[in-house]
Design an enzyme around this catalytic site. Structure first.
Site, short mmCIF file in Angstrom:
data_model
loop_
_atom_site.label_atom_id
_atom_site.label_comp_id
_atom_site.label_asym_id
_atom_site.label_seq_id
_atom_site.Cartn_x
_atom_site.Cartn_y
_atom_site.Cartn_z
N ASP A 198 0.86 -1.17 0.00
CA ASP A 198 0.00 0.00 0.00
C ASP A 198 0.91 1.23 0.00
O ASP A 198 2.11 1.12 0.28
CB ASP A 198 -0.87 -0.04 1.26
CG ASP A 198 -1.71 1.21 1.45
OD1 ASP A 198 -2.26 1.69 0.46
OD2 ASP A 198 -1.80 1.69 2.59
N ASP A 200 -0.27 5.06 0.96
CA ASP A 200 -0.54 6.02 2.03
C ASP A 200 -0.39 5.38 3.39
O ASP A 200 -0.96 4.31 3.66
CB ASP A 200 -1.96 6.58 1.90
CG ASP A 200 -2.13 7.46 0.66
OD1 ASP A 200 -1.20 7.47 -0.18
OD2 ASP A 200 -3.17 8.12 0.53
#
Length: 413
Positions: A198, A200
């Site tokens: 991922d 963020d």
């Protein structure tokens, strides 16, 4: 000659009842101890069956399992006297134990248990060891992977199933405040892998949409929509559209400013650089925007990157996104797609994420790592890392800090 035939002159295999000697040497380490011991043993024409050596804070422990010398008790007595005399001359201690055969066979079901502590206390180590024993496992070996920025140790365990160990130790780790990862032993651990992260709050410290919102003057509104999504009032796609709509009219040049504001998570460069050196392929999937992930892909040398795309018309953000939405299901779908393109079985993939929209991806991967994640994610993932250093994921793969530093030094020579 068939594989079952033994070439002439080949020594017979060691039997369970054949006499053996375990020679143990302890003391202050210095150059030449290992060579000196084997020079001493060579005079008795013994065969070496097993060796284990470790040096901790300048103290050596050297264990050697050898066949008993031919010639009966007299020859064994001579070997014992000679080894003790050699050890005393170097101010070392020696212990020699008689026995039969080799080490007992290791139990079926072998796993690597990696424990990360910041710090790693004696209490937590005792609890982890006790829980391993409680599942029927035997600790065959322990060694340190890293001493900073966290203490990382690895237990080689046999006799217990990987899933059973993982379940038992996850509960213990949460109670102790340490991170524990359990992976199956075997050749697959050394095979080429795919790591997908991922973005963020995982690869980077920021939430990209909040950076855009700051330039649009709508941070509070975006935060409120995010809070509604976290309360379950909106799903990810609804919240994405609602937040992006608040950016309508923002000049597209803001994307360049946002890219400059993005802060990589500590250890991110080290993690990616080391994985690439090992021949791994690395990708990112994000509920954020390609206006940032494309730049990260170029800067960090990533193999794969996929995210949502902010629509731009006449140099302005329209408040909409284009193309396939990267949501919770989309991240898992992209993991499978990247694995197929990389030629890596899904069982050989590692996924890293922090949010609920990463859960499908974490569960689909061979190893799902919850990185500084919310409790619901930590509980569902295979393992969790709760220190702010992304490169600690390397220890879960069996890579030591010394190996990382040696590679860095080699590159700068």
């Amino acid at each position: 000659m068939s594989a079952s035939q033994t070439p002439p002159g080949t020594p017979a295999a060691l039997g369970d009842d054949d006499p053996t000697l375990l020679v143990k040497i302890f003391g202050k380490d210095r150059p030449g101890i290992t060579a000196g011991l084997f020079d001493t043993l060579a005079a008795y024409a013994v065969d070496v069956i097993d060796i284990e050596q470790i040096v901790t804070r300048g103290r050596i422990t050297l264990c050697v399992l050898v066949t008993a010398p031919e010639g009966g008790p007299g020859a064994e007595g001579g070997l014992r006297a000679t080894v003790h005399s050699w050890a005393e001359s170097l101010r070392l201690q020696a212990e020699i134990i008689s026995g039969r055969g080799d080490n007992r066979p290791r139990g079926t079901g072998r796993s690597h248990v990696t424990v990360l502590g910041h710090p790693l206390t004696a209490e937590s180590t005792a609890a982890i060891a006790a829980r391993i024993t409680g599942t029927g496992g035997n600790i065959d070996r322990i060694f340190r992977l890293a001493k900073y920025p966290v203490t990382a140790v690895e237990f080689a365990v046999s006799g217990a199933g990987t899933e059973a160990l993982r379940t038992a130790l996850a509960t213990e780790a949460a109670a102790l405040g340490v991170d524990v990862a359990v992976v199956a032993a075997g050749l697959q651990r050394r095979a080429q892998r795919l790591v997908v992260m991922d973005v963020d709050s995982t690869l980077i410290q920021d939430e990209v949409i909040e950076l855009f919102a700051a330039h649009a003057g709508c941070e509070a509104e975006v935060a409120e929509v995010t809070a509604r999504a976290m309360r379950g009032e909106l799903d990810f796609e609804q919240s994405l559209h609602a937040r992006v709509a608040l950016l309508a009219g923002l000049d597209a040049s803001v994307a360049e400013k946002v890219r400059a504001e993005v802060r990589l998570t500590p250890g991110a460069r080290t993690l990616i650089r080391t994985l690439k050196r090992l021949g791994y392929q690395v990708g990112v999937v994000s509920g954020g925007f390609t206006q940032v992930t494309d730049d990260l892909r170029e800067r960090l040398g990533l193999d794969f990157a996929s995210a949502n795309t902010l629509e731009i018309v006449d140099g302005k953000l329209t408040g909409r996104v284009t193309g396939e939405i990267v949501d919770r299901a989309g991240k898992a779908r992209l993991l499978r797609r990247f694995a197929a393109e990389a030629g890596v079985p899904l069982s050989q993939t590692v996924a890293i994420g922090d949010g609920a929209n990463d859960l499908d991806m974490l569960n689909a991967a061979g190893l799902g790592v919850a990185f500084n994640a919310k409790p619901v994610v930590r509980e569902a993932a295979h393992t969790a890392v709760n220190v702010p250093f992304l490169d600690t994921v390397l220890y879960l793969l069996g890579v030591t800090r010394e190996e990382v530093e040696a590679a860095n030094t080699h590159d700068h020579e």
